[in-house]
Write a protein that holds these residues in place. Sequence first.
Motif, PDB file in Angstrom:
ATOM      1  N   ASN A  85       0.866  -1.170   0.000  1.00  0.00           N
ATOM      2  CA  ASN A  85       0.000   0.000   0.000  1.00  0.00           C
ATOM      3  C   ASN A  85       0.912   1.232   0.000  1.00  0.00           C
ATOM      4  OD1 ASN A  85      -1.600   2.228   0.867  1.00  0.00           O
ATOM      5  ND2 ASN A  85      -3.088   0.827   1.764  1.00  0.00           N
ATOM      6  N   PRO A  86       0.891   2.048  -1.073  1.00  0.00           N
ATOM      7  CA  PRO A  86       1.931   3.071  -1.232  1.00  0.00           C
ATOM      8  C   PRO A  86       1.605   4.427  -0.631  1.00  0.00           C
ATOM      9  CG  PRO A  86       0.621   2.975  -3.212  1.00  0.00           C
ATOM     10  CD  PRO A  86       0.028   1.957  -2.270  1.00  0.00           C
ATOM     11  N   TYR A  87       0.527   4.510   0.161  1.00  0.00           N
ATOM     12  CA  TYR A  87       0.108   5.790   0.722  1.00  0.00           C
ATOM     13  C   TYR A  87       0.472   5.850   2.204  1.00  0.00           C
ATOM     14  CZ  TYR A  87      -3.149   4.300  -2.982  1.00  0.00           C
ATOM     15  OH  TYR A  87      -3.705   3.751  -4.106  1.00  0.00           O
ATOM     16  N   THR A  88       0.709   7.056   2.694  1.00  0.00           N
ATOM     17  CA  THR A  88       0.885   7.241   4.136  1.00  0.00           C
ATOM     18  C   THR A  88      -0.384   7.862   4.723  1.00  0.00           C
ATOM     19  OG1 THR A  88       1.799   9.484   3.923  1.00  0.00           O
ATOM     20  CG2 THR A  88       3.361   7.639   3.861  1.00  0.00           C
ATOM     21  N   ASN A  89      -0.551   7.727   6.011  1.00  0.00           N
ATOM     22  CA  ASN A  89      -1.667   8.383   6.696  1.00  0.00           C
ATOM     23  C   ASN A  89      -1.214   8.788   8.089  1.00  0.00           C
ATOM     24  OD1 ASN A  89      -2.015   5.267   6.685  1.00  0.00           O
ATOM     25  ND2 ASN A  89      -3.084   5.891   8.546  1.00  0.00           N
ATOM     26  N   SER A 147      -7.297  -1.016  -7.967  1.00  0.00           N
ATOM     27  CA  SER A 147      -7.973  -0.714  -6.701  1.00  0.00           C
ATOM     28  C   SER A 147      -8.493   0.720  -6.678  1.00  0.00           C
ATOM     29  CB  SER A 147      -7.024  -0.955  -5.516  1.00  0.00           C
ATOM     30  OG  SER A 147      -6.026   0.043  -5.427  1.00  0.00           O
ATOM     31  N   VAL A 148      -7.845   1.626  -7.411  1.00  0.00           N
ATOM     32  CA  VAL A 148      -8.316   3.009  -7.472  1.00  0.00           C
ATOM     33  C   VAL A 148      -9.681   3.063  -8.157  1.00  0.00           C
ATOM     34  CG1 VAL A 148      -7.816   5.307  -8.397  1.00  0.00           C
ATOM     35  CG2 VAL A 148      -5.969   3.925  -7.440  1.00  0.00           C
ATOM     36  N   GLY A 149      -9.839   2.273  -9.234  1.00  0.00           N
ATOM     37  CA  GLY A 149     -11.148   2.176  -9.882  1.00  0.00           C
ATOM     38  C   GLY A 149     -12.181   1.498  -8.998  1.00  0.00           C
ATOM     39  N   PHE A 150     -11.774   0.465  -8.276  1.00  0.00           N
ATOM     40  CA  PHE A 150     -12.686  -0.210  -7.342  1.00  0.00           C
ATOM     41  C   PHE A 150     -13.183   0.784  -6.282  1.00  0.00           C
ATOM     42  CE2 PHE A 150     -12.443  -5.081  -7.385  1.00  0.00           C
ATOM     43  CZ  PHE A 150     -12.180  -5.144  -8.743  1.00  0.00           C
ATOM     44  N   HIS A 151     -12.269   1.628  -5.802  1.00  0.00           N
ATOM     45  CA  HIS A 151     -12.656   2.578  -4.753  1.00  0.00           C
ATOM     46  C   HIS A 151     -13.674   3.584  -5.276  1.00  0.00           C
ATOM     47  CE1 HIS A 151     -12.413   4.856  -1.093  1.00  0.00           C
ATOM     48  NE2 HIS A 151     -12.092   5.956  -1.760  1.00  0.00           N
ATOM     49  N   ALA A 152     -13.521   4.007  -6.522  1.00  0.00           N
ATOM     50  CA  ALA A 152     -14.480   4.957  -7.098  1.00  0.00           C
ATOM     51  C   ALA A 152     -15.883   4.373  -7.131  1.00  0.00           C
ATOM     52  CB  ALA A 152     -14.039   5.356  -8.502  1.00  0.00           C
ATOM     53  N   VAL A 153     -15.983   3.085  -7.400  1.00  0.00           N
ATOM     54  CA  VAL A 153     -17.294   2.417  -7.403  1.00  0.00           C
ATOM     55  C   VAL A 153     -17.876   2.395  -5.992  1.00  0.00           C
ATOM     56  CG1 VAL A 153     -18.444   0.199  -7.781  1.00  0.00           C
ATOM     57  CG2 VAL A 153     -16.817   1.075  -9.478  1.00  0.00           C
ATOM     58  N   ALA A 154     -17.027   2.173  -5.000  1.00  0.00           N
ATOM     59  CA  ALA A 154     -17.508   2.238  -3.616  1.00  0.00           C
ATOM     60  C   ALA A 154     -17.990   3.643  -3.276  1.00  0.00           C
ATOM     61  CB  ALA A 154     -16.390   1.811  -2.662  1.00  0.00           C
ATOM     62  N   ARG A 155     -17.259   4.659  -3.717  1.00  0.00           N
ATOM     63  CA  ARG A 155     -17.658   6.041  -3.464  1.00  0.00           C
ATOM     64  C   ARG A 155     -19.015   6.346  -4.107  1.00  0.00           C
ATOM     65  NH1 ARG A 155     -17.109   9.428  -0.363  1.00  0.00           N
ATOM     66  NH2 ARG A 155     -16.611  11.238  -1.647  1.00  0.00           N
ATOM     67  N   MET A 171      -6.311   1.935 -17.288  1.00  0.00           N
ATOM     68  CA  MET A 171      -6.217   0.936 -16.226  1.00  0.00           C
ATOM     69  C   MET A 171      -7.166   1.232 -15.063  1.00  0.00           C
ATOM     70  SD  MET A 171      -4.546  -1.839 -15.726  1.00  0.00           S
ATOM     71  CE  MET A 171      -4.165  -2.983 -14.410  1.00  0.00           C
ATOM     72  N   ILE A 172      -7.274   2.495 -14.679  1.00  0.00           N
ATOM     73  CA  ILE A 172      -8.147   2.841 -13.561  1.00  0.00           C
ATOM     74  C   ILE A 172      -9.609   2.708 -13.982  1.00  0.00           C
ATOM     75  CG2 ILE A 172      -8.876   4.741 -12.078  1.00  0.00           C
ATOM     76  CD1 ILE A 172      -5.890   5.570 -11.984  1.00  0.00           C
ATOM     77  N   ASN A 284      -7.143   7.650  -4.318  1.00  0.00           N
ATOM     78  CA  ASN A 284      -6.392   6.452  -3.939  1.00  0.00           C
ATOM     79  C   ASN A 284      -7.328   5.261  -3.717  1.00  0.00           C
ATOM     80  OD1 ASN A 284      -4.053   8.032  -4.064  1.00  0.00           O
ATOM     81  ND2 ASN A 284      -4.172   8.569  -1.907  1.00  0.00           N
ATOM     82  N   ALA A 285      -7.085   4.472  -2.676  1.00  0.00           N
ATOM     83  CA  ALA A 285      -7.905   3.285  -2.411  1.00  0.00           C
ATOM     84  C   ALA A 285      -7.773   2.888  -0.949  1.00  0.00           C
ATOM     85  CB  ALA A 285      -7.477   2.126  -3.303  1.00  0.00           C
ATOM     86  N   MET A 286      -8.777   2.172  -0.472  1.00  0.00           N
ATOM     87  CA  MET A 286      -8.781   1.662   0.897  1.00  0.00           C
ATOM     88  C   MET A 286      -8.220   0.240   0.911  1.00  0.00           C
ATOM     89  SD  MET A 286     -10.204   3.858   3.115  1.00  0.00           S
ATOM     90  CE  MET A 286     -11.276   3.070   4.337  1.00  0.00           C
ATOM     91  N   PRO A 287      -7.787  -0.252   2.076  1.00  0.00           N
ATOM     92  CA  PRO A 287      -7.301  -1.624   2.145  1.00  0.00           C
ATOM     93  C   PRO A 287      -8.297  -2.651   1.612  1.00  0.00           C
ATOM     94  CG  PRO A 287      -6.703  -0.454   4.133  1.00  0.00           C
ATOM     95  CD  PRO A 287      -7.582   0.474   3.346  1.00  0.00           C
ATOM     96  N   GLU A 288      -9.596  -2.417   1.852  1.00  0.00           N
ATOM     97  CA  GLU A 288     -10.581  -3.374   1.357  1.00  0.00           C
ATOM     98  C   GLU A 288     -10.667  -3.373  -0.167  1.00  0.00           C
ATOM     99  OE1 GLU A 288     -13.104   0.054   3.238  1.00  0.00           O
ATOM    100  OE2 GLU A 288     -11.180  -0.972   3.631  1.00  0.00           O
ATOM    101  N   ASP A 289     -10.319  -2.245  -0.802  1.00  0.00           N
ATOM    102  CA  ASP A 289     -10.288  -2.214  -2.265  1.00  0.00           C
ATOM    103  C   ASP A 289      -9.143  -3.082  -2.792  1.00  0.00           C
ATOM    104  OD1 ASP A 289     -12.439  -0.269  -2.469  1.00  0.00           O
ATOM    105  OD2 ASP A 289     -10.998   1.216  -1.757  1.00  0.00           O
ATOM    106  N   PHE A 290      -7.990  -3.013  -2.129  1.00  0.00           N
ATOM    107  CA  PHE A 290      -6.876  -3.890  -2.506  1.00  0.00           C
ATOM    108  C   PHE A 290      -7.298  -5.350  -2.399  1.00  0.00           C
ATOM    109  CE2 PHE A 290      -4.509  -0.032  -1.926  1.00  0.00           C
ATOM    110  CZ  PHE A 290      -3.317  -0.180  -2.624  1.00  0.00           C
ATOM    111  N   ARG A 291      -7.939  -5.692  -1.271  1.00  0.00           N
ATOM    112  CA  ARG A 291      -8.340  -7.092  -1.071  1.00  0.00           C
ATOM    113  C   ARG A 291      -9.351  -7.526  -2.136  1.00  0.00           C
ATOM    114  NH1 ARG A 291      -8.600  -5.354   4.359  1.00  0.00           N
ATOM    115  NH2 ARG A 291     -10.879  -5.382   4.331  1.00  0.00           N
TER     116      ARG A 291
END
Length: 338
Positions: A85-89, A147-155, A171-172, A284-291
């Motif tokens: 996961n390449p983001y910091t928080n 996962s960035v595209g997956f997150h947009a669908v969740a949003r 790709m996204i 970006n994306a959430m951990p659940e989007d990666f999964r």
Amino acid sequence: MKAVTIIESQKVAVLEKDKPELKQGEVLVKIKYVGFCGSDLNTYLGKNPMVRLPVIPGHEIGAVVEDISVNVPESIKKGMSCTVNPYTNCGYCPSCRNGCPNACQHNETFGVQRDGAMCEYIAVPWQKVIVDKDMNPRDFALVEPMSVGFHAVARAAITDIDNVLVIGCGMIGVGAIVRAVLRGARVIAMDMDDEKLALAKRLGAVNTINSKTEDVHSRLYEITNGSGPDVVIEAVGAPVTYQTAINEVAFTGRVVCIGYAKTEIAFETKYFVQKELDIRGSRNAMPEDFRAVIEYMKRGTCPKDELITAIYRPEEAQKALAGWAENPGKVFRILIEF
């Protein structure tokens, strides 16, 4: 170790860097593949205002666990394939407090606000390492952009009763198409490239629109019986596609913006009110989007080979980016193999 570095606009070199030393709670990963994304291309072209050069690009990672420090869970073992996961928080900004670490106010993404992963080794906190025994490093390099595209669908809170227009089949956008299809939505894919539209169709899009050769409004009117799409996901980041999203979405529809334009955009703001629109950003994306992406890829239905346009050695990174800049519409993902 070797590290691909963007020195200045349109100048890339492979430099020698020190191999990172492990700190407590960190994992050393050996990089196998790293993807170039749109932000890396903009950095190469001198169009990324968030980057301070020189910088090591790359945040789409396929790797192997090389070494482990103390205080790392036993579930992470040497030799495992992984991504990162390449983001910091930060943990204390409004986004983090609201459970959205993907949109951290102080986020530093690999290859953008800090050096990235296009080198032989990186050391990262174990919490950022995602392992799976059924994935290989090359496939792992495709996970983050999807996962960035997956997150947009969740949003967008997409369900099986929605007509969804995805603008941009890179790709996204592909990730957004796949996730919307998995949720049972009827997907309309829009792009200017027929090859990308054909792939979108194979991924489950019911309808496609070539915005270069077809009248977008007429086609959407026909497809949606005059209502317009319930959801529009903007995955390009151009003034015309942002305007199309607002103009074409249905009354009380949702517009989700992934791409961001490099210039100001003029809108018919009356549509914001008349249509009572929900306009949402997606970052970006959430951990659940990666999964979710990993589980999708493990099904064996993802056309992974078609998503990889080319694979280059580190010494060919300049050639890879220059070629992409000359013909941006024909690229899904370019990987650098270490």
